[in-house]
Design an enzyme around this catalytic site. Structure first.
Site, PDB file in Angstrom:
ATOM      1  N   ASP A 201     -25.076 -15.715  12.692  1.00 51.45           N
ATOM      2  CA  ASP A 201     -25.546 -16.506  13.461  1.00 51.45           C
ATOM      3  C   ASP A 201     -25.312 -17.735  14.222  1.00 51.45           C
ATOM      4  O   ASP A 201     -24.539 -18.498  14.277  1.00 51.45           O
ATOM      5  CB  ASP A 201     -26.872 -17.317  12.569  1.00 51.45           C
ATOM      6  CG  ASP A 201     -27.813 -15.884  11.691  1.00 51.45           C
ATOM      7  OD1 ASP A 201     -28.131 -14.663  12.018  1.00 51.45           O
ATOM      8  OD2 ASP A 201     -28.582 -15.555  10.913  1.00 51.45           O
TER       9      ASP A 201
ATOM     10  N   HIS B 222     -18.957 -12.665   9.551  1.00 55.32           N
ATOM     11  CA  HIS B 222     -18.930 -11.305   9.100  1.00 55.32           C
ATOM     12  C   HIS B 222     -17.697 -10.432  10.068  1.00 55.32           C
ATOM     13  O   HIS B 222     -17.481 -10.891  11.141  1.00 55.32           O
ATOM     14  CB  HIS B 222     -19.938 -10.174   8.739  1.00 55.32           C
ATOM     15  CG  HIS B 222     -20.940 -11.323   7.681  1.00 55.32           C
ATOM     16  ND1 HIS B 222     -20.509 -10.654   6.523  1.00 55.32           N
ATOM     17  CD2 HIS B 222     -21.323 -12.408   7.866  1.00 55.32           C
ATOM     18  CE1 HIS B 222     -21.291 -11.221   5.789  1.00 55.32           C
ATOM     19  NE2 HIS B 222     -21.711 -12.761   5.951  1.00 55.32           N
TER      20      HIS B 222
ATOM     21  N   SER C 161     -19.582 -25.110  12.396  1.00 58.86           N
ATOM     22  CA  SER C 161     -18.509 -25.190  14.129  1.00 58.86           C
ATOM     23  C   SER C 161     -18.893 -23.685  14.618  1.00 58.86           C
ATOM     24  O   SER C 161     -19.780 -23.745  15.256  1.00 58.86           O
ATOM     25  CB  SER C 161     -17.025 -24.930  13.297  1.00 58.86           C
ATOM     26  OG  SER C 161     -16.418 -25.091  14.218  1.00 58.86           O
TER      27      SER C 161
END
Length: 286
Positions: free
Chosen positions: A90, A147, A253
């Site tokens: 995200d 992921h 980050s």
């Protein structure tokens, strides 16, 4: 004027010291004080706790537990088509496009070296020259686990010490070579269609970078570049499937993904577009 002052202050503040201190505070288990801070953070950044596996702020013993919170199983759907790569995080697109020989576009007027990004390792960079890259920024409100876009066999990991500038859009516009200057962890994977690099870039108050196979990589590795190589078989081998967790940031980050030439075409993203884990990131061209 104010923006220039903000950037100038980043050059002179003790970023590593501040980040490590914040890391210790974020790891502290302070009961009601921790819960209160988490509630303030949720309100300030409009965090959607309905997606979290544990919705109640009081269920998190430390701020780090909250920040690296897991999502409910049905909160994100990994795109099922084998030809499609899944968006790994995200966040919001910083930049994406072609790697021009050894040069990656950061922002208007700023490029940086692919080889430097990958720890000054020409043998790792060669595969990605003239390939594709995508840079995605994770803001404080975002889910902070990373992921896999596709199936991959880990071959190399590189820890690269460096600065801890903010990686906000403003800093990306103003600090030359930002992502190749900041502390980072590089993971190289063999995939069924070619090599893929996933670079986890540290930033101010990012207390640590973790991977699922090595745990905490930063800190406290040190001041030298460290290169690990992994076998394809045996107990030290690491194979991750599309959608599997790769790693996580404690306090947010940026990731940079790199692909070989003629391997992928990105979906219809532009700089500034929001991203959602599991959505179509790119499509294989082979």
């Amino acid at each position: 004027m104010f923006d220039s002052i903000k950037i100038a202050l980043q050059y002179i503040t003790p970023k590593h010291l501040i980040s490590r201190l914040v890391g210790k505070l974020a790891a502290a288990k302070a009961g009601g004080l921790t819960t209160g801070l988490i509630k303030l953070f949720i309100k300030q950044y409009k965090v959607n706790m309905a997606e979290a596996e544990r919705e109640n702020p009081a269920d998190y013993a430390s701020f780090n537990e909250f920040f690296t919170r897991a999502l409910k199983d049905d909160a994100r759907v990994i795109c099922p088509n084998e030809q499609d790569l899944a968006m790994p995080v995200d966040g919001a697109v910083s930049q994406l496009g072609d790697i021009k020989h050894d040069s990656i576009f950061q922002a208007k007027g700023h490029d940086y070296s692919l080889t430097t990004l990958l720890g000054g390792k020409p043998e790792l960079a060669t595969a990605f020259k003239n390939g594709k890259f995508a840079t995605v920024y994770l803001s404080p409100k975002d889910y902070h686990r990373i992921h896999m876009p596709m199936d991959g066999q880990l071959t190399d990991m590189v820890y690269v010490p460096g600065e801890l500038f903010s990686v906000s859009p403003l800093t990306a516009e103003r600090v030359p070579g930002l992502f190749a200057r900041n502390e980072r962890v590089v993971a190289i994977f063999d995939t069924p269609k070619g090599k893929m690099a996933m670079v986890l870039v540290g930033a101010t108050i990012v207390a640590s970078i973790e991977t699922v196979w090595a745990g905490t990589v930063s800190p406290p590795v040190g001041k030298n570049v460290v290169h690990w190589q992994y076998p394809s078989e045996g107990e030290d081998a690491v194979f991750l499937k599309k959608g599997d967790e790769l790693g996580r940031f404690k306090l947010g980050s940026t990731i940079v993904a790199c692909f070989e030439p003629d391997m992928v075409e990105f979906a219809d993203y532009s700089a500034g577009d929001d991203t959602r884990l599991g959505d179509v990131f790119a499509t294989l061209t082979q």
